[in-house]
Design a protein around this motif. Structure first.
Motif, PDB file in Angstrom:
ATOM      1  N   SER A  89      12.861   1.730 -16.048  1.00  0.00           N
ATOM      2  CA  SER A  89      13.760   0.700 -16.578  1.00  0.00           C
ATOM      3  C   SER A  89      14.612   1.257 -17.707  1.00  0.00           C
ATOM      4  N   TRP A  90      14.003   2.093 -18.550  1.00  0.00           N
ATOM      5  CA  TRP A  90      14.770   2.698 -19.641  1.00  0.00           C
ATOM      6  C   TRP A  90      15.869   3.601 -19.089  1.00  0.00           C
ATOM      7  N   GLY A  91      15.595   4.272 -17.990  1.00  0.00           N
ATOM      8  CA  GLY A  91      16.616   5.118 -17.376  1.00  0.00           C
ATOM      9  C   GLY A  91      17.841   4.310 -16.998  1.00  0.00           C
ATOM     10  N   LEU A  92      17.633   3.095 -16.490  1.00  0.00           N
ATOM     11  CA  LEU A  92      18.759   2.234 -16.139  1.00  0.00           C
ATOM     12  C   LEU A  92      19.524   1.797 -17.383  1.00  0.00           C
ATOM     13  N   VAL A  93      18.801   1.296 -18.376  1.00  0.00           N
ATOM     14  CA  VAL A  93      19.452   0.764 -19.583  1.00  0.00           C
ATOM     15  C   VAL A  93      20.203   1.861 -20.333  1.00  0.00           C
ATOM     16  N   SER A  94      19.538   2.984 -20.580  1.00  0.00           N
ATOM     17  CA  SER A  94      20.156   4.050 -21.369  1.00  0.00           C
ATOM     18  C   SER A  94      21.357   4.663 -20.657  1.00  0.00           C
ATOM     19  N   THR A  95      21.248   4.854 -19.342  1.00  0.00           N
ATOM     20  CA  THR A  95      22.361   5.444 -18.597  1.00  0.00           C
ATOM     21  C   THR A  95      23.558   4.508 -18.573  1.00  0.00           C
ATOM     22  N   LEU A  96      23.305   3.217 -18.456  1.00  0.00           N
ATOM     23  CA  LEU A  96      24.418   2.254 -18.490  1.00  0.00           C
ATOM     24  C   LEU A  96      25.151   2.323 -19.817  1.00  0.00           C
ATOM     25  N   ILE A  97      24.406   2.496 -20.899  1.00  0.00           N
ATOM     26  CA  ILE A  97      25.040   2.586 -22.215  1.00  0.00           C
ATOM     27  C   ILE A  97      25.813   3.887 -22.353  1.00  0.00           C
ATOM     28  N   LEU A  98      25.168   5.004 -22.013  1.00  0.00           N
ATOM     29  CA  LEU A  98      25.801   6.307 -22.187  1.00  0.00           C
ATOM     30  C   LEU A  98      27.020   6.470 -21.286  1.00  0.00           C
ATOM     31  N   GLU A  99      26.909   6.051 -20.045  1.00  0.00           N
ATOM     32  CA  GLU A  99      28.049   6.156 -19.145  1.00  0.00           C
ATOM     33  C   GLU A  99      29.087   5.078 -19.441  1.00  0.00           C
ATOM     34  N   GLY A 100      28.655   4.015 -20.134  1.00  0.00           N
ATOM     35  CA  GLY A 100      29.618   3.007 -20.557  1.00  0.00           C
ATOM     36  C   GLY A 100      30.624   3.559 -21.547  1.00  0.00           C
ATOM     37  N   THR A 101      30.212   4.559 -22.332  1.00  0.00           N
ATOM     38  CA  THR A 101      31.134   5.154 -23.296  1.00  0.00           C
ATOM     39  C   THR A 101      32.238   5.959 -22.615  1.00  0.00           C
ATOM     40  N   THR A 102      31.993   6.413 -21.386  1.00  0.00           N
ATOM     41  CA  THR A 102      32.993   7.211 -20.659  1.00  0.00           C
ATOM     42  C   THR A 102      33.543   6.456 -19.449  1.00  0.00           C
ATOM     43  N   THR A 103      33.409   5.140 -19.475  1.00  0.00           N
ATOM     44  CA  THR A 103      33.865   4.333 -18.339  1.00  0.00           C
ATOM     45  C   THR A 103      35.315   4.619 -17.987  1.00  0.00           C
ATOM     46  N   PHE A 104      36.173   4.627 -18.978  1.00  0.00           N
ATOM     47  CA  PHE A 104      37.605   4.831 -18.734  1.00  0.00           C
ATOM     48  C   PHE A 104      37.997   6.300 -18.859  1.00  0.00           C
ATOM     49  N   LEU A 105      37.335   7.026 -19.755  1.00  0.00           N
ATOM     50  CA  LEU A 105      37.635   8.451 -19.896  1.00  0.00           C
ATOM     51  C   LEU A 105      37.256   9.212 -18.628  1.00  0.00           C
ATOM     52  N   GLY A 106      36.155   8.822 -18.002  1.00  0.00           N
ATOM     53  CA  GLY A 106      35.725   9.491 -16.788  1.00  0.00           C
ATOM     54  C   GLY A 106      36.626   9.212 -15.599  1.00  0.00           C
ATOM     55  N   PRO A 117      42.929  -2.475 -11.531  1.00  0.00           N
ATOM     56  CA  PRO A 117      42.345  -3.240 -12.647  1.00  0.00           C
ATOM     57  C   PRO A 117      41.308  -2.393 -13.372  1.00  0.00           C
ATOM     58  N   PHE A 118      41.274  -2.477 -14.684  1.00  0.00           N
ATOM     59  CA  PHE A 118      40.288  -1.699 -15.436  1.00  0.00           C
ATOM     60  C   PHE A 118      38.866  -2.136 -15.092  1.00  0.00           C
ATOM     61  N   THR A 119      38.736  -3.351 -14.642  1.00  0.00           N
ATOM     62  CA  THR A 119      37.417  -3.844 -14.241  1.00  0.00           C
ATOM     63  C   THR A 119      36.843  -3.036 -13.084  1.00  0.00           C
ATOM     64  N   VAL A 120      37.690  -2.471 -12.251  1.00  0.00           N
ATOM     65  CA  VAL A 120      37.229  -1.640 -11.134  1.00  0.00           C
ATOM     66  C   VAL A 120      36.407  -0.464 -11.646  1.00  0.00           C
ATOM     67  N   HIS A 121      36.858   0.161 -12.733  1.00  0.00           N
ATOM     68  CA  HIS A 121      36.156   1.330 -13.269  1.00  0.00           C
ATOM     69  C   HIS A 121      34.819   0.927 -13.875  1.00  0.00           C
ATOM     70  N   VAL A 122      34.766  -0.257 -14.471  1.00  0.00           N
ATOM     71  CA  VAL A 122      33.500  -0.738 -15.029  1.00  0.00           C
ATOM     72  C   VAL A 122      32.514  -1.045 -13.907  1.00  0.00           C
ATOM     73  N   MET A 123      32.976  -1.753 -12.876  1.00  0.00           N
ATOM     74  CA  MET A 123      32.098  -2.091 -11.759  1.00  0.00           C
ATOM     75  C   MET A 123      31.655  -0.841 -11.002  1.00  0.00           C
ATOM     76  N   ARG A 124      32.509   0.132 -10.951  1.00  0.00           N
ATOM     77  CA  ARG A 124      32.157   1.411 -10.318  1.00  0.00           C
ATOM     78  C   ARG A 124      30.971   2.046 -11.034  1.00  0.00           C
ATOM     79  N   MET A 125      31.010   2.030 -12.358  1.00  0.00           N
ATOM     80  CA  MET A 125      29.924   2.600 -13.143  1.00  0.00           C
ATOM     81  C   MET A 125      28.636   1.795 -12.982  1.00  0.00           C
ATOM     82  N   LEU A 126      28.740   0.471 -12.980  1.00  0.00           N
ATOM     83  CA  LEU A 126      27.560  -0.378 -12.829  1.00  0.00           C
ATOM     84  C   LEU A 126      26.910  -0.177 -11.456  1.00  0.00           C
TER      85      LEU A 126
END
Length: 272
Positions: A89-106, A117-126
């Motif tokens: 569970s921690w792997g899910l939570v921590s990765t979502l946070i860490l990859e959330g920082t590069t949502t748009f940069l990535g 839409p910028f939402t596409v990049h967020v949903m892609r990461m999720l």
């Protein structure tokens, strides 16, 4: 030459941001395919692909779980599932946070070359991390077989927990992705905070060990999110107050992220 009033401009910004979210959610074929491509690209020349992470997690749990069980005086049969689901569970939570920082940069190339839409990049990461979480759940199977733990109907209560984590990650990704696109140093700050949170969150230890200071765990947002998934599997259904606290956390994230995204959405293309 007439100029739009500030009020009208603000309403326009909110309307465009709302349209961005709606159109992004509707483009599920786009972000789901991009997410699968990300995983294939990452493990393109690997034989086992993302299952390498699963194998690594199995080895780590098998090595650390019994050790901490002995140190804390907790039977392995009770402690090993607790640690296993905690790490998964921690792997899910921590990765979502860490990859959330590069949502748009990535997604720099897509942001600059394709009007999505910028939402596409967020949903892609999720969605990408949800797939990885499903893979990592297989790490629990060997310990189920070893300890003879069989699936129970209450395990289905973990599904709402995963949904709550994703609901919290959505505004967090908008907020962190926008801030880190503007201030690149924030990625390292967030990574350090996540690493610190790993040690202060009950993953290898139980909140009861804090005794009179157990409230430190009860109000730890990471612990609340983990328990919504781990609790049902290890036989500890989270209380109603736990879910209430999680909903409050989600509402706070949306309240913080929404005006921020509305105001700075148009600048993202320049910041990345």
């Amino acid at each position: 030459m007439s100029h739009a009033s500030p009020e009208r401009a603000l309403v326009s910004q909110w309307r465009l941001a709302f349209r961005d979210v709606v159109e992004g959610l509707r483009a599920h074929r786009v972000w789901s395919r991009l997410a699968r491509m990300d995983i294939k690209q990452r493990y393109r020349r690997s034989i086992l692909g993302p299952f390498w992470i699963t194998i690594t997690m199995i080895v780590f749990i098998a090595a650390v779980g019994p050790l901490y069980g002995v140190l804390l005086g907790i039977p392995t049969s009770a402690f090993l599932p607790y640690v296993a689901m905690g790490l998964i569970s921690w792997g899910l939570v921590s990765t979502l946070i860490l990859e959330g920082t590069t949502t748009f940069l990535g997604a720099e190339d897509l942001v600059r070359s394709v009007k999505l839409p910028f939402t596409v990049h967020v949903m892609r990461m999720l969605y990408r991390n949800l797939i990885m979480f499903a893979h990592n759940l297989l790490a629990f199977v060997p310990f189920m077989l070893y300890l003879r733990v069989w699936p129970h109907w209450q395990w289905l209560m973990a599904i709402p927990g995963v949904a709550l984590i994703l609901m919290a990650a959505l505004p967090a990704a908008f907020l962190l992705g926008t801030v880190c696109a503007r201030y690149r140093d924030m990625q390292q700050i967030v990574a350090s905070l996540v690493q610190l949170s790993f040690f202060v969150t009950p993953i290898f230890w139980k909140p009861e060990l804090l005794k009179s200071r157990q409230y430190l765990a009860d109000y730890n947002p990471f612990h609340l999110l983990l328990e919504s998934v781990r609790g049902p599997v290890v036989g500890e259904i989270p209380s109603a107050i736990t879910y209430v606290k999680i909903v409050v956390i989600i509402l706070v994230l949306y309240i913080a992220a929404t005006p921020f995204f509305v105001r700075y959405r148009r600048r993202l293309s320049f910041w990345v």
